[in-house]
Design a protein around this motif. Sequence first.
Motif, mmCIF file in Angstrom:
data_model
loop_
_atom_site.group_PDB
_atom_site.id
_atom_site.type_symbol
_atom_site.label_atom_id
_atom_site.label_comp_id
_atom_site.label_asym_id
_atom_site.label_seq_id
_atom_site.Cartn_x
_atom_site.Cartn_y
_atom_site.Cartn_z
ATOM 1 N N TYR A 4 0.024 20.653 -4.220
ATOM 2 C CA TYR A 4 -0.119 19.964 -5.492
ATOM 3 C C TYR A 4 1.193 19.337 -5.936
ATOM 4 C CZ TYR A 4 -4.235 22.977 -5.496
ATOM 5 O OH TYR A 4 -5.397 23.623 -5.149
ATOM 6 N N THR A 5 2.316 19.926 -5.522
ATOM 7 C CA THR A 5 3.635 19.433 -5.884
ATOM 8 C C THR A 5 4.435 19.182 -4.614
ATOM 9 O OG1 THR A 5 3.614 20.696 -7.954
ATOM 10 C CG2 THR A 5 5.746 19.937 -7.158
ATOM 11 N N GLU A 35 -4.615 28.233 -5.920
ATOM 12 C CA GLU A 35 -3.901 28.306 -7.183
ATOM 13 C C GLU A 35 -2.520 27.659 -7.140
ATOM 14 O OE1 GLU A 35 -5.109 29.572 -10.027
ATOM 15 O OE2 GLU A 35 -7.027 29.996 -9.076
ATOM 16 N N ASN A 36 -1.807 27.781 -6.016
ATOM 17 C CA ASN A 36 -0.406 27.387 -5.959
ATOM 18 C C ASN A 36 -0.145 26.462 -4.776
ATOM 19 O OD1 ASN A 36 0.343 29.172 -8.165
ATOM 20 N ND2 ASN A 36 0.030 30.845 -6.716
ATOM 21 N N THR A 37 1.063 25.886 -4.761
ATOM 22 C CA THR A 37 1.531 25.099 -3.622
ATOM 23 C C THR A 37 2.366 26.008 -2.725
ATOM 24 O OG1 THR A 37 1.539 23.002 -4.790
ATOM 25 C CG2 THR A 37 3.033 23.197 -2.920
ATOM 26 N N ASN A 38 2.074 26.006 -1.419
ATOM 27 C CA ASN A 38 2.799 26.848 -0.474
ATOM 28 C C ASN A 38 3.333 26.020 0.684
ATOM 29 O OD1 ASN A 38 2.272 29.739 -1.453
ATOM 30 N ND2 ASN A 38 0.207 28.890 -1.401
ATOM 31 N N PHE A 39 4.552 26.342 1.095
ATOM 32 C CA PHE A 39 5.164 25.717 2.257
ATOM 33 C C PHE A 39 5.591 26.795 3.248
ATOM 34 C CE2 PHE A 39 5.860 22.615 -1.103
ATOM 35 C CZ PHE A 39 5.549 21.418 -0.490
ATOM 36 N N LEU A 40 5.363 26.520 4.520
ATOM 37 C CA LEU A 40 5.903 27.340 5.594
ATOM 38 C C LEU A 40 7.285 26.795 5.922
ATOM 39 C CD1 LEU A 40 5.240 29.629 7.650
ATOM 40 C CD2 LEU A 40 4.471 27.824 9.199
ATOM 41 N N VAL A 41 8.305 27.625 5.768
ATOM 42 C CA VAL A 41 9.694 27.185 5.890
ATOM 43 C C VAL A 41 10.349 27.889 7.069
ATOM 44 C CG1 VAL A 41 11.937 27.085 4.743
ATOM 45 C CG2 VAL A 41 9.835 26.775 3.408
ATOM 46 N N HIS A 42 10.915 27.116 7.984
ATOM 47 C CA HIS A 42 11.650 27.664 9.126
ATOM 48 C C HIS A 42 13.146 27.431 8.911
ATOM 49 C CE1 HIS A 42 8.008 28.266 11.529
ATOM 50 N NE2 HIS A 42 7.612 27.085 11.099
ATOM 51 N N THR A 43 13.923 28.504 9.001
ATOM 52 C CA THR A 43 15.380 28.394 8.925
ATOM 53 C C THR A 43 15.975 29.013 10.187
ATOM 54 O OG1 THR A 43 15.965 30.532 7.940
ATOM 55 C CG2 THR A 43 15.108 28.837 6.443
ATOM 56 N N THR A 51 6.605 29.457 -2.362
ATOM 57 C CA THR A 51 5.481 29.246 -3.265
ATOM 58 C C THR A 51 5.970 28.582 -4.542
ATOM 59 O OG1 THR A 51 4.256 31.149 -2.422
ATOM 60 C CG2 THR A 51 3.661 30.364 -4.615
ATOM 61 N N LEU A 52 5.310 27.488 -4.913
ATOM 62 C CA LEU A 52 5.537 26.830 -6.193
ATOM 63 C C LEU A 52 4.351 27.189 -7.084
ATOM 64 C CD1 LEU A 52 7.324 25.185 -4.160
ATOM 65 C CD2 LEU A 52 6.887 23.186 -5.615
ATOM 66 N N TYR A 53 4.635 27.731 -8.247
ATOM 67 C CA TYR A 53 3.581 28.222 -9.128
ATOM 68 C C TYR A 53 3.084 27.084 -10.011
ATOM 69 C CZ TYR A 53 5.293 32.610 -7.375
ATOM 70 O OH TYR A 53 5.678 33.625 -6.528
ATOM 71 N N GLU A 54 1.804 26.781 -9.849
ATOM 72 C CA GLU A 54 1.228 25.653 -10.556
ATOM 73 C C GLU A 54 0.773 26.065 -11.956
ATOM 74 O OE1 GLU A 54 1.588 22.708 -9.460
ATOM 75 O OE2 GLU A 54 2.158 23.089 -7.385
ATOM 76 N N ARG A 55 0.167 25.153 -12.652
ATOM 77 C CA ARG A 55 -0.066 25.314 -14.087
ATOM 78 C C ARG A 55 -1.048 26.432 -14.417
ATOM 79 N NH1 ARG A 55 2.549 21.037 -16.203
ATOM 80 N NH2 ARG A 55 2.730 19.162 -14.916
ATOM 81 N N SER A 95 11.434 21.247 -7.966
ATOM 82 C CA SER A 95 10.491 20.169 -8.298
ATOM 83 C C SER A 95 9.758 20.417 -9.610
ATOM 84 C CB SER A 95 9.477 19.973 -7.162
ATOM 85 O OG SER A 95 10.121 19.606 -5.968
ATOM 86 N N GLY A 96 10.474 20.997 -10.562
ATOM 87 C CA GLY A 96 9.891 21.229 -11.872
ATOM 88 C C GLY A 96 8.917 22.385 -11.944
ATOM 89 N N ARG A 97 8.896 23.225 -10.920
ATOM 90 C CA ARG A 97 7.991 24.375 -10.878
ATOM 91 C C ARG A 97 8.785 25.660 -10.669
ATOM 92 N NH1 ARG A 97 4.936 21.203 -12.618
ATOM 93 N NH2 ARG A 97 2.948 20.458 -11.748
ATOM 94 N N ALA A 98 8.332 26.733 -11.323
ATOM 95 C CA ALA A 98 8.849 28.057 -10.972
ATOM 96 C C ALA A 98 8.464 28.331 -9.524
ATOM 97 C CB ALA A 98 8.249 29.110 -11.893
#
Length: 323
Positions: A4-5, A35-43, A51-55, A95-98
């Motif tokens: 979503y974000t 409910e939320n935006t999730n990204f799989l992140v490789h470092t 996880t970005l918590y949506e509205r 990005s403006g999200r918790a």
Amino acid sequence: MAVYTEVTDDELARLIADYDLGELLSYKGIAEGVENTNFLVHTSEGTYILTLYERRVDTDDLPFFLGLLEHLNQRGISCPLPVRNQAGEVLTSISGRAAAIVTFLEGVWPRRPRTVHCSAVGRALAELHLAGEGFALKRPNALGLEGWHAVYDRFSERANEIAPGLRTLIDYELAFLDRAWPKNLPSGIIHADLFPDNVFFIGDKLSGLIDFYFACNDAWAYDLAICLNAWCFEPDFAFNVTKGRALLAAYQSLRPLNATEREAFPVLARGAALRFLVTRAHDWLHTDPHALVKPHDPNAYVRRLRFHQEVTSPAEYGLEAAA
């Protein structure tokens, strides 16, 4: 895809630099999730979930959710562990999200649960309930009986657009549950959403539990009834008593239900079915047809509810008194 974000490369690189996670190598959005935006992140240090918590998520609840994950990890539950940044914080923003970064769990969720899966999740749910004891924070269940009324009030006049007679069914069931809902059952932390897509397996071995964003304080037996609804019905909506017996027996091997919980179980199963019927019906009617995620069909829980209405004994679920 359920993103979503959007997050830019530079934003994420700056965020990762706040953690001891090495260098950002790659990331991609995760399609599943509502409910939320999730990204799989490789470092360079490993794989994580951002996880970005949506509205729809109240940010005031985030200390409860993230603190609970830490508490459960400390007690041996395999679930995501929030990663603390260099300032020692688990909650951040992007990005403006918790937002929060948590550890990645290996495994896949079972698309067609078998009896072995039901047994494993029954035991895991009991472990979770026992491990949750002593967690200091409290969160009332916003989707308990009063919450079902509130959600239903937002679509009751349109209920029959989903299925003929649905408004009458829900009206009847809410009136019944207002009278019959059990009180003062053993309670504590519950997951409240332990569907198959929130349980990972490697082969037939359960590898972890995810998505604790409905977790709250409520009756443990109600959480068990949610699992029964989610795991023990076939694609044609027939109840599979063999799966039910396996799930319930495995749970009771660690935390036997007392006589009051056992007798209340048919009512709890009805309530669990109604909870997901009303929330899915609400989303079915209010989700934009062009939304990224298609809402779940509420009719699956109409069929479950009608089954539970005919149950006259907890034994019909395969629920035997613990030895």
